[in-house]
Design an enzyme around this catalytic site. Structure first.
Site, PDB file in Angstrom:
ATOM      1  N   ASP A 108     -21.899 -12.741   7.083  1.00 20.93           N
ATOM      2  CA  ASP A 108     -21.197 -13.776   6.163  1.00 20.93           C
ATOM      3  C   ASP A 108     -21.210 -12.899   4.596  1.00 20.93           C
ATOM      4  O   ASP A 108     -21.075 -11.969   4.122  1.00 20.93           O
ATOM      5  CB  ASP A 108     -21.925 -14.760   6.977  1.00 20.93           C
ATOM      6  N   LYS A 136     -17.107 -11.332   8.397  1.00 21.17           N
ATOM      7  CA  LYS A 136     -16.428 -12.007   7.229  1.00 21.17           C
ATOM      8  C   LYS A 136     -16.819 -10.841   5.362  1.00 21.17           C
ATOM      9  O   LYS A 136     -17.253 -10.714   5.490  1.00 21.17           O
ATOM     10  CB  LYS A 136     -16.863 -13.391   7.033  1.00 21.17           C
ATOM     11  N   ARG A 170     -22.291 -24.949  20.064  1.00 23.46           N
ATOM     12  CA  ARG A 170     -22.313 -23.185  20.312  1.00 23.46           C
ATOM     13  C   ARG A 170     -21.770 -23.635  22.408  1.00 23.46           C
ATOM     14  O   ARG A 170     -21.317 -22.087  22.374  1.00 23.46           O
ATOM     15  CB  ARG A 170     -23.570 -23.079  21.125  1.00 23.46           C
TER      16      ARG A 170
HETATM   17  P1  IMP Z   1     -25.344 -14.362   5.934  1.00 26.91           P
HETATM   18  O1  IMP Z   1     -27.145 -14.672   5.947  1.00 26.91           O
HETATM   19  O2  IMP Z   1     -24.564 -15.056   4.566  1.00 26.91           O
HETATM   20  O3  IMP Z   1     -24.901 -13.172   6.338  1.00 26.91           O
HETATM   21  O4  IMP Z   1     -25.259 -14.997   7.347  1.00 26.91           O
HETATM   22  C1  IMP Z   1     -25.521 -14.858   8.908  1.00 26.91           C
HETATM   23  C2  IMP Z   1     -25.024 -15.924   9.283  1.00 26.91           C
HETATM   24  O5  IMP Z   1     -24.997 -16.997   9.319  1.00 26.91           O
HETATM   25  C3  IMP Z   1     -24.948 -16.091  10.928  1.00 26.91           C
HETATM   26  O6  IMP Z   1     -25.529 -15.669  11.929  1.00 26.91           O
HETATM   27  C4  IMP Z   1     -24.483 -17.412  11.118  1.00 26.91           C
HETATM   28  O7  IMP Z   1     -25.561 -18.471  11.646  1.00 26.91           O
HETATM   29  C5  IMP Z   1     -24.169 -18.304  10.161  1.00 26.91           C
HETATM   30  N1  IMP Z   1     -23.265 -17.985   9.539  1.00 26.91           N
HETATM   31  C6  IMP Z   1     -22.089 -17.716   8.681  1.00 26.91           C
HETATM   32  N2  IMP Z   1     -21.175 -18.372   8.843  1.00 26.91           N
HETATM   33  C7  IMP Z   1     -20.383 -18.573  10.087  1.00 26.91           C
HETATM   34  C8  IMP Z   1     -20.085 -19.309  10.284  1.00 26.91           C
HETATM   35  O8  IMP Z   1     -18.223 -19.308   9.925  1.00 26.91           O
HETATM   36  N3  IMP Z   1     -19.771 -20.325  11.019  1.00 26.91           N
HETATM   37  C9  IMP Z   1     -20.976 -20.592  12.332  1.00 26.91           C
HETATM   38  N4  IMP Z   1     -21.973 -19.769  11.301  1.00 26.91           N
HETATM   39  C10 IMP Z   1     -21.702 -19.256  10.715  1.00 26.91           C
HETATM   40 MG    MG Z   2     -26.406 -19.965  12.670  1.00 24.84          MG
END
Ligand code: IMP
Ligand code: MG
Length: 185
Positions: A108, A136, A170
């Site tokens: 994300d 994303k 999940r």
């Molecule tokens: P980042 O550090 O912002 O890239 O977030 C990654 C983590 O956020 C992932 O491993 C997920 O656990 C959670 N995450 C991000 N987007 C989603 C989503 O659309 N659904 C569920 N979990 C998400």
């Molecule tokens: Mg998560």
């Protein structure tokens, strides 16, 4: 799982069916098998979100691989990252010189995987690549390129196949968009 399940009723749409996930994971497993010929990679599962994807993926890779688990603090009951990444469970063994593949559920902001990449590179991994089920790209706040991903998705909050909202959903066998009514109150 029955389509009448209350878990399904909280989805506004289905993004990927069980069959689509199975085919994408099989194709990814083949790619990794070819790319790592002659090697014995160390596959690192990032708990808990990647658990379902990980157990399916490793069975599609025809190599003498080994597995490890790491846990990173997650969003809690929110759909927006806290911006803070914290290690909750570390690897059991050193990774010096190993060909490491970090496997996560979704990228994300990119904060989680860039933190992990930095941490495991500093420990002397021989090589390090990032694997994720979903990407994303429009949400990135730190520059990060994923080496292997199954699907690029638009900016929506998705659940199922390991991905949660507040630790729920999940166990949905598919990936769907969560109805915003569930988290906007
Ligand atoms: P980042 O550090 O912002 O890239 O977030 C990654 C983590 O956020 C992932 O491993 C997920 O656990 C959670 N995450 C991000 N987007 C989603 C989503 O659309 N659904 C569920 N979990 C998400
Ligand atoms: Mg998560």
């Amino acid at each position: 799982m029955n389509q009448d399940s209350p878990l399904f009723k909280d989805l506004t749409s289905i993004l990927y069916t069980e069959a689509e996930l199975r085919d994408a994971v099989a194709a990814l497993g083949k790619r990794i098998t070819l790319d790592y010929q002659g090697k014995a990679p160390l596959m690192v599962c990032i708990l808990k979100g990647a658990s379902v994807f990980f157990t399916d993926l490793i069975r599609q890779i025809d190599l003498p691989l080994e597995i490890e688990f790491m846990a990173i603090s997650s969003y809690g009951a929110s759909t927006v990252s806290s911006g803070e990444v914290r290690m909750v469970k570390d690897l059991d063994r050193p990774i010096l010189g190993r060909d490491v593949l970090i496997v996560d559920d979704i990228v994300d902001s990119g904060m989680t995987l860039s933190f992990l990449k930095r941490t495991l590179t500093n420990r002397g991994a021989g090589s390090l690549r990032l694997v994720t089920l979903l990407d994303k790209p429009s949400r990135r706040t730190v520059p990060l390129t994923v080496d292997y991903s199954c699907f690029q998705i638009p900016d929506a909050f998705v659940v199922g196949y390991g991905l949660d909202y507040d630790e729920k959903y999940r166990n949905l066998p598919l990936v769907g968009v969560l109805d915003p009514k569930v988290y906007t109150k």
